[in-house]
Design a protein around this motif. Structure first.
Motif, PDB file in Angstrom:
ATOM      1  N   TYR A 398      38.930  50.755  49.539  1.00  0.00           N
ATOM      2  CA  TYR A 398      37.521  50.468  49.241  1.00  0.00           C
ATOM      3  C   TYR A 398      36.919  51.621  48.448  1.00  0.00           C
ATOM      4  O   TYR A 398      37.338  52.769  48.586  1.00  0.00           O
ATOM      5  CB  TYR A 398      36.723  50.275  50.529  1.00  0.00           C
ATOM      6  N   VAL A 399      35.929  51.287  47.627  1.00  0.00           N
ATOM      7  CA  VAL A 399      35.236  52.301  46.846  1.00  0.00           C
ATOM      8  C   VAL A 399      33.731  52.170  47.093  1.00  0.00           C
ATOM      9  O   VAL A 399      33.182  51.071  47.086  1.00  0.00           O
ATOM     10  CB  VAL A 399      35.555  52.171  45.336  1.00  0.00           C
ATOM     11  N   ASP A 400      33.102  53.316  47.338  1.00  0.00           N
ATOM     12  CA  ASP A 400      31.656  53.360  47.551  1.00  0.00           C
ATOM     13  C   ASP A 400      30.979  53.559  46.202  1.00  0.00           C
ATOM     14  O   ASP A 400      31.194  54.571  45.527  1.00  0.00           O
ATOM     15  CB  ASP A 400      31.308  54.505  48.503  1.00  0.00           C
ATOM     16  N   THR A 401      30.171  52.587  45.790  1.00  0.00           N
ATOM     17  CA  THR A 401      29.495  52.629  44.503  1.00  0.00           C
ATOM     18  C   THR A 401      27.981  52.600  44.720  1.00  0.00           C
ATOM     19  O   THR A 401      27.525  52.319  45.829  1.00  0.00           O
ATOM     20  CB  THR A 401      29.908  51.429  43.632  1.00  0.00           C
ATOM     21  N   PRO A 402      27.206  52.867  43.692  1.00  0.00           N
ATOM     22  CA  PRO A 402      25.743  52.757  43.840  1.00  0.00           C
ATOM     23  C   PRO A 402      25.284  51.341  44.161  1.00  0.00           C
ATOM     24  O   PRO A 402      24.123  51.124  44.519  1.00  0.00           O
ATOM     25  CB  PRO A 402      25.225  53.189  42.455  1.00  0.00           C
ATOM     26  N   TYR A 403      26.204  50.375  44.074  1.00  0.00           N
ATOM     27  CA  TYR A 403      25.852  48.970  44.298  1.00  0.00           C
ATOM     28  C   TYR A 403      26.507  48.412  45.556  1.00  0.00           C
ATOM     29  O   TYR A 403      26.579  47.203  45.754  1.00  0.00           O
ATOM     30  CB  TYR A 403      26.266  48.138  43.070  1.00  0.00           C
ATOM     31  N   GLY A 404      26.992  49.301  46.413  1.00  0.00           N
ATOM     32  CA  GLY A 404      27.602  48.877  47.668  1.00  0.00           C
ATOM     33  C   GLY A 404      29.069  49.249  47.742  1.00  0.00           C
ATOM     34  O   GLY A 404      29.675  49.705  46.759  1.00  0.00           O
ATOM     35  N   THR A 405      29.649  49.074  48.917  1.00  0.00           N
ATOM     36  CA  THR A 405      31.072  49.360  49.135  1.00  0.00           C
ATOM     37  C   THR A 405      31.883  48.115  48.822  1.00  0.00           C
ATOM     38  O   THR A 405      31.643  47.053  49.400  1.00  0.00           O
ATOM     39  CB  THR A 405      31.318  49.809  50.577  1.00  0.00           C
ATOM     40  N   LYS A 406      32.823  48.240  47.903  1.00  0.00           N
ATOM     41  CA  LYS A 406      33.582  47.085  47.423  1.00  0.00           C
ATOM     42  C   LYS A 406      35.084  47.293  47.622  1.00  0.00           C
ATOM     43  O   LYS A 406      35.584  48.422  47.579  1.00  0.00           O
ATOM     44  CB  LYS A 406      33.319  46.864  45.926  1.00  0.00           C
ATOM     45  N   LEU A 407      35.789  46.184  47.829  1.00  0.00           N
ATOM     46  CA  LEU A 407      37.246  46.207  47.851  1.00  0.00           C
ATOM     47  C   LEU A 407      37.730  46.307  46.406  1.00  0.00           C
ATOM     48  O   LEU A 407      37.292  45.536  45.545  1.00  0.00           O
ATOM     49  CB  LEU A 407      37.781  44.932  48.513  1.00  0.00           C
ATOM     50  N   ILE A 408      38.613  47.242  46.150  1.00  0.00           N
ATOM     51  CA  ILE A 408      39.002  47.537  44.764  1.00  0.00           C
ATOM     52  C   ILE A 408      39.622  46.316  44.077  1.00  0.00           C
ATOM     53  O   ILE A 408      39.382  46.072  42.890  1.00  0.00           O
ATOM     54  CB  ILE A 408      39.974  48.730  44.718  1.00  0.00           C
ATOM     55  N   LYS A 409      40.377  45.524  44.814  1.00  0.00           N
ATOM     56  CA  LYS A 409      41.058  44.396  44.169  1.00  0.00           C
ATOM     57  C   LYS A 409      40.069  43.346  43.660  1.00  0.00           C
ATOM     58  O   LYS A 409      40.430  42.491  42.849  1.00  0.00           O
ATOM     59  CB  LYS A 409      42.048  43.747  45.140  1.00  0.00           C
ATOM     60  N   GLU A 410      38.805  43.416  44.111  1.00  0.00           N
ATOM     61  CA  GLU A 410      37.804  42.462  43.628  1.00  0.00           C
ATOM     62  C   GLU A 410      37.452  42.696  42.165  1.00  0.00           C
ATOM     63  O   GLU A 410      36.879  41.819  41.516  1.00  0.00           O
ATOM     64  CB  GLU A 410      36.537  42.556  44.486  1.00  0.00           C
ATOM     65  N   TYR A 411      37.763  43.880  41.646  1.00  0.00           N
ATOM     66  CA  TYR A 411      37.449  44.172  40.246  1.00  0.00           C
ATOM     67  C   TYR A 411      38.504  43.623  39.296  1.00  0.00           C
ATOM     68  O   TYR A 411      38.334  43.708  38.076  1.00  0.00           O
ATOM     69  CB  TYR A 411      37.306  45.684  40.049  1.00  0.00           C
ATOM     70  N   PHE A 412      39.582  43.082  39.850  1.00  0.00           N
ATOM     71  CA  PHE A 412      40.622  42.497  39.002  1.00  0.00           C
ATOM     72  C   PHE A 412      40.342  41.011  38.817  1.00  0.00           C
ATOM     73  O   PHE A 412      40.016  40.309  39.773  1.00  0.00           O
ATOM     74  CB  PHE A 412      42.002  42.693  39.634  1.00  0.00           C
ATOM     75  N   SER A 413      40.457  40.549  37.614  1.00  0.00           N
ATOM     76  CA  SER A 413      40.243  39.127  37.332  1.00  0.00           C
ATOM     77  C   SER A 413      40.930  38.774  36.024  1.00  0.00           C
ATOM     78  O   SER A 413      41.230  39.646  35.192  1.00  0.00           O
ATOM     79  CB  SER A 413      38.740  38.810  37.228  1.00  0.00           C
ATOM     80  N   GLU A 414      41.172  37.473  35.848  1.00  0.00           N
ATOM     81  CA  GLU A 414      41.782  36.995  34.620  1.00  0.00           C
ATOM     82  C   GLU A 414      40.697  36.802  33.560  1.00  0.00           C
ATOM     83  O   GLU A 414      39.510  36.976  33.828  1.00  0.00           O
ATOM     84  CB  GLU A 414      42.534  35.691  34.884  1.00  0.00           C
ATOM     85  N   SER A 415      41.108  36.434  32.371  1.00  0.00           N
ATOM     86  CA  SER A 415      40.155  36.278  31.274  1.00  0.00           C
ATOM     87  C   SER A 415      40.127  34.841  30.774  1.00  0.00           C
ATOM     88  O   SER A 415      41.090  34.089  30.928  1.00  0.00           O
ATOM     89  CB  SER A 415      40.523  37.209  30.116  1.00  0.00           C
ATOM     90  N   MET A 416      38.980  34.491  30.195  1.00  0.00           N
ATOM     91  CA  MET A 416      38.820  33.206  29.518  1.00  0.00           C
ATOM     92  C   MET A 416      38.036  33.446  28.227  1.00  0.00           C
ATOM     93  O   MET A 416      37.320  34.433  28.094  1.00  0.00           O
ATOM     94  CB  MET A 416      38.078  32.209  30.411  1.00  0.00           C
ATOM     95  N   LYS A 417      38.175  32.516  27.304  1.00  0.00           N
ATOM     96  CA  LYS A 417      37.467  32.619  26.033  1.00  0.00           C
ATOM     97  C   LYS A 417      36.118  31.907  26.127  1.00  0.00           C
ATOM     98  O   LYS A 417      36.039  30.790  26.647  1.00  0.00           O
ATOM     99  CB  LYS A 417      38.288  31.978  24.910  1.00  0.00           C
ATOM    100  N   ASN A 418      35.072  32.559  25.658  1.00  0.00           N
ATOM    101  CA  ASN A 418      33.794  31.870  25.559  1.00  0.00           C
ATOM    102  C   ASN A 418      33.692  31.195  24.190  1.00  0.00           C
ATOM    103  O   ASN A 418      34.646  31.214  23.395  1.00  0.00           O
ATOM    104  CB  ASN A 418      32.624  32.824  25.800  1.00  0.00           C
ATOM    105  N   GLU A 419      32.534  30.598  23.902  1.00  0.00           N
ATOM    106  CA  GLU A 419      32.394  29.852  22.646  1.00  0.00           C
ATOM    107  C   GLU A 419      32.501  30.767  21.422  1.00  0.00           C
ATOM    108  O   GLU A 419      32.833  30.307  20.339  1.00  0.00           O
ATOM    109  CB  GLU A 419      31.050  29.119  22.634  1.00  0.00           C
ATOM    110  N   GLU A 420      32.223  32.035  21.605  1.00  0.00           N
ATOM    111  CA  GLU A 420      32.291  32.985  20.498  1.00  0.00           C
ATOM    112  C   GLU A 420      33.681  33.583  20.335  1.00  0.00           C
ATOM    113  O   GLU A 420      33.896  34.460  19.508  1.00  0.00           O
ATOM    114  CB  GLU A 420      31.266  34.097  20.706  1.00  0.00           C
ATOM    115  N   GLY A 421      34.624  33.132  21.198  1.00  0.00           N
ATOM    116  CA  GLY A 421      35.991  33.618  21.098  1.00  0.00           C
ATOM    117  C   GLY A 421      36.236  34.938  21.790  1.00  0.00           C
ATOM    118  O   GLY A 421      37.300  35.533  21.638  1.00  0.00           O
ATOM    119  N   GLU A 422      35.264  35.415  22.552  1.00  0.00           N
ATOM    120  CA  GLU A 422      35.409  36.690  23.257  1.00  0.00           C
ATOM    121  C   GLU A 422      36.052  36.468  24.620  1.00  0.00           C
ATOM    122  O   GLU A 422      35.840  35.429  25.258  1.00  0.00           O
ATOM    123  CB  GLU A 422      34.037  37.355  23.438  1.00  0.00           C
ATOM    124  N   ASP A 423      36.805  37.458  25.063  1.00  0.00           N
ATOM    125  CA  ASP A 423      37.397  37.400  26.397  1.00  0.00           C
ATOM    126  C   ASP A 423      36.338  37.773  27.425  1.00  0.00           C
ATOM    127  O   ASP A 423      35.723  38.848  27.339  1.00  0.00           O
ATOM    128  CB  ASP A 423      38.586  38.366  26.503  1.00  0.00           C
TER     129      ASP A 423
END
Length: 485
Positions: A398-423
């Protein structure tokens, strides 16, 4: 005729140090402290606290500076061959490790107190029953599961009583005793179905018009209630929306798992200790590792004196050989453990620092929409380590941030393309989906098709089935079950 031949094979095996390091890396702070205490208890050559002068070897000091005192004696200064004959090999040299790489240490915590079934039996002792009724009641209590239900048909219970207890009875007898058992606490216990469980709880309350209506709905219209066909209920019972809303409110206050309330009281509440801390100092991110992950350990001075004594001894007896083997084993184990802790500290810091830099915009703003798509391989490539190492760091820390204590693996995610082609991160899409659902009109919740259309309007063209998958991952039910009066 038996033929003999030689075969050479190249294979990779983890060394004991590597196995020990991998096990230490995956431990969160609290478990890591327990592991250190265990090692201190098992290895007398290892001590905690700051190292005193004239220690075994400054190689074991906190900073590993490599400066050694001329009078100090290290484990390498002892020639084991002086104590052992050619055909004797120290036991520690023949063992790679006591554990396999996949053999995790397992311990089962036991909570004090009586079981849920014993809790019911204790209540049953206060009820007057004859011997026949008591035997049936005791068997029924033993059939109550951890949620508080009796799932088995009464006919099967009657058969079991006959075959296992030699008690012959009719289903009517069991039903009569069951009603007595259902009067025990917690309310709703020993019910056969969910609707019966809820009705039993309502019958314990004061009989107001709202309670009476709630009982009727559960008893006669349970399917329509579960499917939230509120219009049909309004017509069937000729009531107003406010009356139905009050009755539904009474039902929502009930406990669908009466046994869970008792079992939950015996569970140990785990206190989360952050392994890292991220702060914003003068507009820059500052990462610190929890100090409890950097203990001060050193080699025992007593073992240094023992080694000096054995080295100066002229006679090499059998007992001295055994003592030298034991000391050498403990010294090696202590040195390996200290080295592994140092490597653990370095690995944790490097990995978390890479994650922090990768998600810098998020950590500076706290806006989840600025979370970049990130997978384990991205961090592994950045720090030149294996993906499995990054996984061990992220999975249980876990990491203590200014926005609360979070589980580190929650920051991992896959990507998708939006209408502008950005990930964009799938977590960003989930956050928007969650916001859209929370703002919907509860009397007419949005279907997955409508949610997909709304997300497309916001610049996220995803299919309906993808919306359904994200909704399920967020623990949000389908539109019909989100409907409110």
């Amino acid at each position: 005729m038996l033929k003999q031949h030689l075969q050479f094979k190249l294979s990779q095996k983890l060394s004991p140090q590597q196995i020990q390091l991998m096990k230490l890396i995956q431990l969160p702070t609290q478990a890591f402290e327990q592991r250190i205490n265990q090692e201190l208890e098992e290895n007398p050559a290892l001590e905690s606290g700051k190292e005193e002068k004239n220690s075994l070897d400054d190689d074991f000091s906190e900073d590993y500076e490599g400066e050694s005192d001329s009078e100090s004696i290290g484990a390498e200064d002892i020639n084991i061959d002086d104590y052992l004959s050619d055909d004797e090999v120290p036991d520690y040299k023949t063992r790679a490790n006591n554990y396999s790489p996949d053999d995790d240490e397992k311990s089962i915590p036991y909570a004090a107190g009586i079981s849920f079934n014993q809790y019911l039996i204790n209540q049953l002792n206060t009820v007057y029953l004859n011997d026949h009724e008591w035997a049936i009641a005791e068997f029924l209590v033993g059939s109550v599961d951890e949620s508080g239900y009796i799932r088995r048909p009464l006919a099967d219970i009657a058969d079991d009583l006959a075959f296992t207890q030699n008690i012959h009875c009719e289903e009517a007898d069991i039903e009569r005793v069951l009603k007595i058992v259902q009067e025990l606490d917690p309310p709703g216990v020993a019910a056969k179905t969910l609707d019966e469980c809820l009705i039993l709880q309502l019958k314990r309350k004061e009989r107001t018009p709202n309670i009476e209506l709630a009982i009727n709905i559960l008893d006669k219209s349970f399917e329509q209630f579960t499917k939230k066909h509120y219009n049909k209920l309004l017509q069937k019972y000729d009531i107003t929306e406010d009356e139905l809303k009050e009755a539904v409110s009474e039902i929502e206050k009930l406990n669908p798992k009466p046994g869970g309330s008792y079992a939950g009281s015996n569970k140990v509440i785990e206190h989360i200790v952050p392994d890292f801390s991220i702060k914003i100092v003068d507009g820059e991110l500052e990462l610190t590792l929890n100090g409890r992950n950097a203990p001060e350990l050193h080699i025992s001075n007593e073992y240094s004196n023992m080694l000096a004594g054995y080295k100066s001894a002229k006679d090499k007896s059998k007992s001295q050989k055994d003592a030298v083997m034991f000391i050498k084993q403990k010294l090696d184990s202590a040195k390996w453990f200290i080295d592994a802790i140092k490597q653990r500290q370095q690995t944790l810091y490097i990995t978390m620092n890479a994650i922090m830099q990768y998600q810098k915009e998020y950590f500076l703003s706290g806006d989840e929409r600025k979370l970049r798509p990130m997978i384990l391989k991205d961090i592994a490539d950045a720090i030149h380590m294996d993906v499995s190492t990054v996984s061990r760091v992220a999975n249980s820390k876990y990491v203590d941030t200014p926005y609360g204590t979070k589980l580190i693996k929650e920051y991992f995610s896959e990507s998708m393309k939006n209408e502008e082609g950005e990930d964009v991160s799938t977590r960003e899409i989930k956050s928007i989906l969650e916001t859209v659902i929370s703002d919907e009109e509860k009397k007419k919740p949005l279907t997955d098709d409508k949610l997909a259309a709304l997300l497309k309007d916001k610049g996220y063209p995803i299919a309906r089935r993808t919306v359904a998958k994200y909704r399920e991952q967020l623990g949000i039910p389908v539109a019909r079950l989100r409907k409110q009066i």
